[in-house]
Design a protein around this motif. Sequence first.
Motif, PDB file in Angstrom:
ATOM      1  N   GLU A   1      15.232  67.446  54.697  1.00 38.77           N
ATOM      2  CA  GLU A   1      14.328  67.762  55.807  1.00 38.77           C
ATOM      3  C   GLU A   1      15.087  68.439  56.951  1.00 38.77           C
ATOM      4  N   LYS A   2      16.262  67.898  57.271  1.00 42.18           N
ATOM      5  CA  LYS A   2      17.065  68.502  58.351  1.00 42.18           C
ATOM      6  C   LYS A   2      17.484  69.924  57.967  1.00 42.18           C
ATOM      7  N   ALA A   3      17.944  70.073  56.737  1.00 40.51           N
ATOM      8  CA  ALA A   3      18.416  71.392  56.282  1.00 40.51           C
ATOM      9  C   ALA A   3      17.274  72.405  56.298  1.00 40.51           C
ATOM     10  N   LEU A   4      16.093  71.980  55.885  1.00 35.59           N
ATOM     11  CA  LEU A   4      14.959  72.907  55.858  1.00 35.59           C
ATOM     12  C   LEU A   4      14.529  73.308  57.269  1.00 35.59           C
ATOM     13  N   LYS A   5      14.613  72.371  58.207  1.00 39.09           N
ATOM     14  CA  LYS A   5      14.285  72.717  59.597  1.00 39.09           C
ATOM     15  C   LYS A   5      15.284  73.741  60.135  1.00 39.09           C
TER      16      LYS A   5
END
Length: 139
Positions: free
Chosen positions: A126-130
């Motif tokens: 989730e962090k990487a996609l943001k």
Amino acid sequence: MPEGRGRAAVVALLIILAVIPGEYYVRWIAVVSLAIFLGALLVGSDVRLSYVSRHYEYVPQRRPEFERALTMVKRARKGGAKNLIEGELLEIHYLMTGRSYQDLRSNPPPALKAFYSSRNPYEGLEKALKILEGELNED
């Protein structure tokens, strides 16, 4: 006289002329005539063969998206979810930047750093996609 009997009579006459003793040139003319006549019969006769016409089109064998997704889910169940996600993130960065995979692993971009720092692969994803979304919006 039916057609088959006439042909047989001509063939018999040419064979007799080719075999019986007599003038040399008459026998050779009979043999050549017989060869031409038999050749015409063989080429001209209709040969009936049972042939079933099948029309095939070349269709490349590709795995449907469902099968590809199913394979990814199976790999994730075996405990390889982190490796799968890392591979996909590396591929996204490779397509975006053109840097090699070795370069991306040795000097990871911020999205990969965020993914590596998280213990839970899903939260890291989730962090990487943001971060990736922010990078894409900048361009």
